[in-house]
Every structure is written in C-alpha cells, then in structure tokens.
Design a protein around this motif. Sequence first.
Motif, PDB file in Angstrom:
ATOM      1  N   ALA A   1     -25.250  25.124  27.740  1.00  0.00           N
ATOM      2  CA  ALA A   1     -26.044  24.105  27.041  1.00  0.00           C
ATOM      3  C   ALA A   1     -25.399  23.742  25.708  1.00  0.00           C
ATOM      4  CB  ALA A   1     -27.476  24.601  26.831  1.00  0.00           C
ATOM      5  N   LEU A   2     -24.944  24.743  24.980  1.00  0.00           N
ATOM      6  CA  LEU A   2     -24.280  24.466  23.694  1.00  0.00           C
ATOM      7  C   LEU A   2     -22.942  23.773  23.909  1.00  0.00           C
ATOM      8  CD1 LEU A   2     -25.256  27.557  21.607  1.00  0.00           C
ATOM      9  CD2 LEU A   2     -25.197  25.233  20.731  1.00  0.00           C
ATOM     10  N   ARG A   3     -22.188  24.222  24.888  1.00  0.00           N
ATOM     11  CA  ARG A   3     -20.891  23.596  25.181  1.00  0.00           C
ATOM     12  C   ARG A   3     -21.086  22.122  25.534  1.00  0.00           C
ATOM     13  NH1 ARG A   3     -18.300  25.564  30.473  1.00  0.00           N
ATOM     14  NH2 ARG A   3     -19.913  24.148  31.180  1.00  0.00           N
ATOM     15  N   ASP A   4     -22.148  21.819  26.281  1.00  0.00           N
ATOM     16  CA  ASP A   4     -22.411  20.442  26.710  1.00  0.00           C
ATOM     17  C   ASP A   4     -22.715  19.502  25.547  1.00  0.00           C
ATOM     18  OD1 ASP A   4     -21.942  21.237  29.307  1.00  0.00           O
ATOM     19  OD2 ASP A   4     -24.059  21.216  29.897  1.00  0.00           O
ATOM     20  N   VAL A   5     -23.162  20.055  24.416  1.00  0.00           N
ATOM     21  CA  VAL A   5     -23.441  19.213  23.240  1.00  0.00           C
ATOM     22  C   VAL A   5     -22.370  19.392  22.160  1.00  0.00           C
ATOM     23  CG1 VAL A   5     -25.925  19.065  23.670  1.00  0.00           C
ATOM     24  CG2 VAL A   5     -25.034  20.919  22.217  1.00  0.00           C
TER      25      VAL A   5
END
Length: 121
Positions: A69-73
């Motif tokens: 989730a963090l990587r995606d943002v």
Amino acid sequence: MDLLLSVRPGRGCTVLAVRGELDMATSPQLREGLQRLVDAGDRQVVVDMAGVGFMDSSGLGALVVMFKALRDVGGRLSLAAVQPAVRSVLTVTSVDRVIHVYDSVQAAEADVPSTDHATGR
C-alpha cells in the motif's frame, strides 16, 4: 492480549512502535494503524518492532499488505529493532529481501530517502 501501537515523528519519517504479539487476533490492529498513517499522508513509515517477540503468518501478511500500500503511493515501509524470533520468520519467508530491516530505529531513520533537512531535498 491487545497490540499496543504508538506513533511519533521520526527524522524524515513516522515511527510506529508496536508492542505485543502479532498474530491472527492482533494483526488487523497493525494493519488498521498503518492504514491510518497512509490515509493521513505519511509516506515514510518505520515500524519499531522492539516490543514484538512473536509474529505468525497473519502478522507477516499485514506487513506485506501495508508495504505494498505504501509502495503504491510512492512511500516506503521499513522495519527496525526486529527481535530474533521475528527476524527468523522474515528470513525464512524471504520477506526481508523485500522490506528493509534495520537493527535500530536510528539506522532506519538514517536511511530514509531524500526529503530531509540536511540535504535540502
């Protein structure tokens, strides 16, 4: 036993300290706590695992989901001060090859990408 989560500002990141066992009963609390940080706009998150002596596959799953989730943002999730029993779970599953694992919160903070005040970026 409940999981205790506490959030504090770190150097160029947000530090989430976790205390307790990460298992099927408590891993949703970790995921929700991390999701709140993402929703609030935090992009560099260091999870202080010094207070976690046990983690099962559901805890591992919560970390992987929130790493993605963090990587995606455009952000990054790192782990710090991981205890030997938990580190072995990360190693056996090769998750430590994907999620950065540091010996201390200070080491994780020192490796946070760019936007720190010292470099002016």
